[in-house]
Write a protein that holds these residues in place. Structure first.
Motif, PDB file in Angstrom:
ATOM      1  N   GLU A  13       0.841  -1.249  -0.011  1.00 32.28           N
ATOM      2  CA  GLU A  13       0.013  -0.093   0.052  1.00 32.28           C
ATOM      3  C   GLU A  13       0.871   1.324   0.029  1.00 32.28           C
ATOM      4  OE1 GLU A  13      -3.503   0.043  -0.197  1.00 32.28           O
ATOM      5  OE2 GLU A  13      -3.294  -2.115  -0.292  1.00 32.28           O
ATOM      6  N   HIS A  14       1.959   1.028   0.648  1.00 31.75           N
ATOM      7  CA  HIS A  14       2.807   2.435   0.961  1.00 31.75           C
ATOM      8  C   HIS A  14       4.088   2.451  -0.022  1.00 31.75           C
ATOM      9  CE1 HIS A  14      -0.198   3.739   3.635  1.00 31.75           C
ATOM     10  NE2 HIS A  14      -0.159   2.509   4.232  1.00 31.75           N
ATOM     11  N   THR A  15       4.405   1.716  -0.763  1.00 30.10           N
ATOM     12  CA  THR A  15       5.767   1.589  -1.394  1.00 30.10           C
ATOM     13  C   THR A  15       5.465   1.418  -2.830  1.00 30.10           C
ATOM     14  OG1 THR A  15       6.329  -0.585  -1.110  1.00 30.10           O
ATOM     15  CG2 THR A  15       7.146   0.753   0.655  1.00 30.10           C
ATOM     16  N   TRP A  16       6.492   2.512  -3.698  1.00 25.06           N
ATOM     17  CA  TRP A  16       6.514   2.518  -5.080  1.00 25.06           C
ATOM     18  C   TRP A  16       7.960   2.050  -5.474  1.00 25.06           C
ATOM     19  CZ3 TRP A  16       2.804   1.725  -8.854  1.00 25.06           C
ATOM     20  CH2 TRP A  16       3.130   1.936  -9.965  1.00 25.06           C
ATOM     21  N   ARG A  17       8.873   2.745  -4.999  1.00 27.30           N
ATOM     22  CA  ARG A  17      10.255   2.618  -5.231  1.00 27.30           C
ATOM     23  C   ARG A  17      10.653   1.510  -4.575  1.00 27.30           C
ATOM     24  NH1 ARG A  17      12.715   8.124  -3.086  1.00 27.30           N
ATOM     25  NH2 ARG A  17      14.499   6.584  -3.050  1.00 27.30           N
ATOM     26  N   THR A  18      11.550   0.542  -5.734  1.00 27.92           N
ATOM     27  CA  THR A  18      11.871  -0.574  -5.208  1.00 27.92           C
ATOM     28  C   THR A  18      12.879  -0.721  -3.980  1.00 27.92           C
ATOM     29  OG1 THR A  18      13.445  -0.603  -6.944  1.00 27.92           O
ATOM     30  CG2 THR A  18      11.580  -1.815  -7.273  1.00 27.92           C
ATOM     31  N   ASP A  19      13.617   0.477  -3.998  1.00 20.61           N
ATOM     32  CA  ASP A  19      14.605   0.819  -2.838  1.00 20.61           C
ATOM     33  C   ASP A  19      14.050   1.142  -1.311  1.00 20.61           C
ATOM     34  OD1 ASP A  19      13.812   3.562  -3.662  1.00 20.61           O
ATOM     35  OD2 ASP A  19      15.725   4.135  -3.271  1.00 20.61           O
ATOM     36  N   HIS A  20      12.752   1.344  -1.593  1.00 22.96           N
ATOM     37  CA  HIS A  20      11.940   1.584  -0.116  1.00 22.96           C
ATOM     38  C   HIS A  20      11.110   0.168   0.365  1.00 22.96           C
ATOM     39  CE1 HIS A  20      12.726   5.963  -0.754  1.00 22.96           C
ATOM     40  NE2 HIS A  20      12.966   5.702   0.573  1.00 22.96           N
ATOM     41  N   VAL A  21      11.141  -0.672  -0.606  1.00 23.85           N
ATOM     42  CA  VAL A  21      10.476  -1.825  -0.129  1.00 23.85           C
ATOM     43  C   VAL A  21      11.178  -2.612   0.925  1.00 23.85           C
ATOM     44  CG1 VAL A  21       9.655  -4.106  -0.941  1.00 23.85           C
ATOM     45  CG2 VAL A  21       9.633  -2.275  -2.341  1.00 23.85           C
ATOM     46  N   ILE A  22      10.328  -3.075   2.017  1.00 25.19           N
ATOM     47  CA  ILE A  22      11.013  -3.850   3.241  1.00 25.19           C
ATOM     48  C   ILE A  22      11.380  -5.280   2.515  1.00 25.19           C
ATOM     49  CG2 ILE A  22      10.604  -4.533   5.337  1.00 25.19           C
ATOM     50  CD1 ILE A  22       8.361  -2.301   5.620  1.00 25.19           C
ATOM     51  N   ALA A  62       6.283  10.028   9.611  1.00 24.05           N
ATOM     52  CA  ALA A  62       6.793   8.666  10.351  1.00 24.05           C
ATOM     53  C   ALA A  62       7.235   7.733   9.170  1.00 24.05           C
ATOM     54  CB  ALA A  62       5.992   8.069  11.475  1.00 24.05           C
ATOM     55  N   LEU A  63       6.330   7.581   8.564  1.00 21.84           N
ATOM     56  CA  LEU A  63       6.496   6.326   7.389  1.00 21.84           C
ATOM     57  C   LEU A  63       7.543   6.735   6.321  1.00 21.84           C
ATOM     58  CD1 LEU A  63       5.528   3.787   5.990  1.00 21.84           C
ATOM     59  CD2 LEU A  63       4.082   4.880   4.658  1.00 21.84           C
ATOM     60  N   PRO A  64       7.537   7.965   5.872  1.00 19.75           N
ATOM     61  CA  PRO A  64       8.753   8.217   4.990  1.00 19.75           C
ATOM     62  C   PRO A  64      10.033   8.068   5.469  1.00 19.75           C
ATOM     63  CG  PRO A  64       6.983   9.876   4.699  1.00 19.75           C
ATOM     64  CD  PRO A  64       6.579   9.185   5.751  1.00 19.75           C
ATOM     65  N   THR A  65      10.230   8.687   6.693  1.00 18.09           N
ATOM     66  CA  THR A  65      11.469   8.637   7.655  1.00 18.09           C
ATOM     67  C   THR A  65      12.060   7.230   7.789  1.00 18.09           C
ATOM     68  OG1 THR A  65      10.930  10.550   8.561  1.00 18.09           O
ATOM     69  CG2 THR A  65      12.504   9.539   9.505  1.00 18.09           C
TER      70      THR A  65
END
Length: 148
Positions: A13-22, A62-65
């Motif tokens: 729901e909250h990530t689009w960029r692959t470098d931000h995927v958990i 909080a989420l972006p950080t």
């Protein structure tokens, strides 16, 4: 595990960029586990807040950080699916926790706290002397910290 559901929800729901995927191996990264629990609790609190301010702060700050910290700590390539990368400091951490290294640090500390006029405590008397300042500090209880 409930954190697994949190990871799926954030990634879907909250990530689009692959470098931000958990990464899929998030449970192998203690720093991610701790951060996940925090971000999940913050989101839960925000959902049940009386006003929308907490929810907006969660989405805006909080989420972006959190996602930026994940990216910084595991790198832009992260851990690709099926290719977990071990912690780069594992060997260093193992040496640090090793008994001989711990003893060496302790002995070095006694040398640093001994009186330079009488040598480096060759007979170990400082280690046994509770009147020595370094031993007094070690014997303090948490509620005595104000004395330092």
């Amino acid at each position: 595990m409930w954190l697994d559901e949190v990871v799926a929800w954030i990634n879907e729901e909250h990530t689009w960029r692959t470098d931000h995927v958990i990464p899929m191996c998030w449970q192998e990264h203690p720093h991610i586990v701790h951060e996940l629990a925090t971000i999940a609790c913050l989101r839960w609190e925000a959902a049940y807040a009386v006003t929308s301010t907490a929810l907006e702060e969660w989405h805006r700050y909080a989420l972006p950080t959190f996602l930026d910290r994940i990216s910084q700590r595991i790198g832009s390539t992260g851990c690709p699916p099926g290719r977990h990368q071990a912690h780069p400091g594992d060997a260093r951490n193992a040496i640090y926790r090793e008994g001989d290294e711990s003893t060496r640090r302790r002995e070095h500390r006694w040398q640093d706290t001994s009186d330079p006029r009488d040598g480096a405590d060759p007979d170990g008397s400082i280690a046994a002397d509770m009147t020595h300042p370094s031993r007094q500090i070690e014997s303090l209880q948490p509620h005595d910290a104000w004395r330092l």
